[in-house]
Write an enzyme that holds these catalytic residues in place. Structure first.
Site, short mmCIF file in Angstrom:
data_model
loop_
_atom_site.label_atom_id
_atom_site.label_comp_id
_atom_site.label_asym_id
_atom_site.label_seq_id
_atom_site.Cartn_x
_atom_site.Cartn_y
_atom_site.Cartn_z
N CYS A 40 -3.60 1.83 -1.49
CA CYS A 40 -2.39 2.65 -1.63
C CYS A 40 -2.78 4.06 -1.22
CB CYS A 40 -1.87 2.60 -3.06
SG CYS A 40 -1.57 0.92 -3.67
N ALA A 87 -1.66 6.70 0.81
CA ALA A 87 -0.93 7.96 1.03
C ALA A 87 -1.18 8.93 -0.12
CB ALA A 87 0.56 7.68 1.17
N PRO A 88 -1.29 10.23 0.19
CA PRO A 88 -1.13 10.89 1.49
C PRO A 88 -2.39 10.96 2.34
CG PRO A 88 -1.41 12.54 -0.20
CD PRO A 88 -1.44 11.22 -0.92
N ASP A 139 -0.28 1.61 3.37
CA ASP A 139 0.84 2.06 2.55
C ASP A 139 2.07 1.33 3.05
OD1 ASP A 139 1.38 4.47 0.44
OD2 ASP A 139 3.18 3.99 1.60
N ASP A 141 2.67 -3.61 2.48
CA ASP A 141 2.74 -3.74 1.03
C ASP A 141 1.48 -4.46 0.59
OD1 ASP A 141 3.16 -4.47 -1.60
OD2 ASP A 141 5.20 -5.18 -1.30
N CYS A 195 -3.30 8.40 -12.18
CA CYS A 195 -3.16 9.79 -12.64
C CYS A 195 -2.18 9.83 -13.81
CB CYS A 195 -2.71 10.72 -11.50
SG CYS A 195 -1.13 10.28 -10.76
#
Length: 468
Positions: free
Chosen positions: A248, A250-251, A272, A299, A387
């Protein structure tokens, strides 16, 4: 007078979210837990007092970047007549590619006669050391001219209408700091106008975080990045010529870090599911002239081929470069920095997340984890990170993984900067010490503690075993 940073309660659905968080904290009854929730909310509403940059070690050394930043901060202080501003700029003692800036800023932050209102997102960025960019300005009084000094406030409830020109007394606003006007109303609110650029040049903020402008560092020299995010790459510890998956991506901040840690030698696959976000990954890698990163729109829950095709390492690399879906056990190391509720981001001045949204993340995280285990080689390393601060997305995911994947070992996440997992979370004491968690109840004022909320767990795949 001197203004201090104050915290806000960030959640629009305060009671609903608080009840959910209480259920998420082990042993969540009594006054102790009430205090814990209040401490968490207060902590989320304030900005960390430390700023961290990750250095592009392919072109520069961290001590050289320290010198550049220190010169710029000294120049800024002199320009704005802020003789009381003191900044310490140093290389992190455990992360040699990380520059830490600590602030002892005692600037005089008297509230000015004229005020500018910004939205909550812009306000959070200002408290982390950003200038005010034109799209973030909601209200500016008439008669304000370029060069004027104004006080900047954040509208935390979203009631200020775009173009507001009177003193904003409705709703809730918090003081962010003072700055110099660089754009007037005519530059911001004309019909069909889409203003860009710095509208208010911040000279001092209540958080004390310094502003490091684009003129200070060339675009390929370093990247502003939170300390735990930088730590993720070091825990994964990618080696030259390995095949790495960033599920995953990005960014692209962590992706570019992995490439630098490998000396840009090897293969990194960055995925992504959103095309626009993949374009951002490409831009980030181009910024640092990286060649080892290969991006795909995918995905990651659907990134595994159902049929395994045994092949040698050279053939395996060719198949990987063709893009997803991938055959099982294709990658030496995998980073799963999972989509999460992001309840560790600081400061949070406004958050409209609902309990239903909070409950949706663990299911997605488990699906992604299934894919990660399938794609990881035996002996390979898998990093799971978020996070956020919720038990179900962190320690709960680790417990689930160890139950459902007997071919995984939880191993120490090193180097160690954060604290252990939560007590009472179901993890053994040894397992608690293996993971790293950033956020309350840790207390202290050093850069390893006063950061965003974050969680890191490190797994090693030991053999091929059927999973449930």
């Amino acid at each position: 007078m001197f203004e201090k940073q104050t915290s806000v309660t960030p959640f629009a659905n305060k009671l609903e979210v608080e009840l959910y968080l209480k259920s998420e904290i082990p042993g969540s009854t009594g006054e102790c837990n009430e205090s814990g929730i209040e401490n968490l909310l207060s902590w989320l509403g304030t900005a960390p007092k430390f700023t961290t940059f990750r250095v592009n070690t392919l072109v520069s050394a961290a001590n050289e970047v320290c010198e550049v930043i220190a010169r710029d901060l000294h120049k800024q202080a002199a320009t704005h007549g802020n003789s009381l501003a003191v900044y310490n700029v140093a290389v992190h003692p455990k992360l040699p590619d990380t520059v830490v800036i600590s602030s002892f800023n005692e600037a005089d932050l008297r509230i000015q006669e004229r005020e500018v209102i910004v939205d909550a997102t812009c306000g959070a960025a200002v408290l982390r050391g950003a200038h005010v960019f034109a799209p973030g300005i909601m209200g500016m009084p008439t008669g304000v001219h370029c060069g004027d000094i104004v006080s900047v406030f954040a509208d935390t409830v979203g009631q200020c209408k775009k173009g507001y020109q009177k003193p904003y007394v409705q709703g809730c606003k918090i003081f962010l700091g003072n700055g110099i006007v660089r754009m007037e109303r005519k530059h911001l609110y004309a019909k069909n106008l889409k203003p860009v650029g710095v509208a208010i040049e911040m000279t001092a903020t209540v958080s004390g975080c310094p502003v490091i402008g684009p003129d200070c560092l060339s675009s390929n020299l370093a990247l502003l990045q939170n300390l735990p995010s930088i730590l993720c790459g070091h825990v994964l510890n990618p080696l030259q010529n390995e095949i790495i998956l960033d599920m995953c991506a990005a960014p692209g901040n962590k992706t570019s870090h992995l490439a630098m840690l490998m000396g840009d030698q090897g293969v990194i696959i960055a995925l992504d599911k959103t095309e626009s976000k993949v374009k951002n990954i490409v831009k980030r890698c181009q910024q640092f002239s990286l060649h080892s990163v290969h991006t795909f729109v995918c995905d990651s829950t659907r990134s595994v081929k159902k049929i395994s095709q045994p092949c040698d390492s050279e053939e395996q690399q060719k198949l990987v470069l063709q893009g997803p879906p991938f055959i099982q056990e294709s990658f030496d190391r995998i980073l799963l920095d999972a989509p999460c509720s992001a309840l560790g981001q600081r400061p949070q001045l406004a958050n409209r997340i609902t309990v239903n949204q909070l409950k949706s993340y663990p299911l997605l995280q488990r699906k992604l984890f299934h894919s990660a285990v399938s794609l990881l080689k035996c002996g390979g390393t898998l990093i799971y990170s978020t996070c956020t601060v919720t038990h179900e997305e962190n320690e709960g995911l680790v417990l689930w993984a160890l139950k459902h994947f007997p071919n995984l070992d939880l191993v120490p996440a090193v180097p160690v900067l954060g604290g252990p997992g939560l007590k009472g979370s179901g993890l053994t004491e040894e397992q608690r010490q293996c993971v790293q968690k950033f956020g309350p109840p840790l207390v202290g004022s050093d850069c390893d503690i006063d950061t965003i909320g974050f969680f890191i767990a490190c797994f090693r795949k030991k053999s091929t075993v059927d999973v449930t």
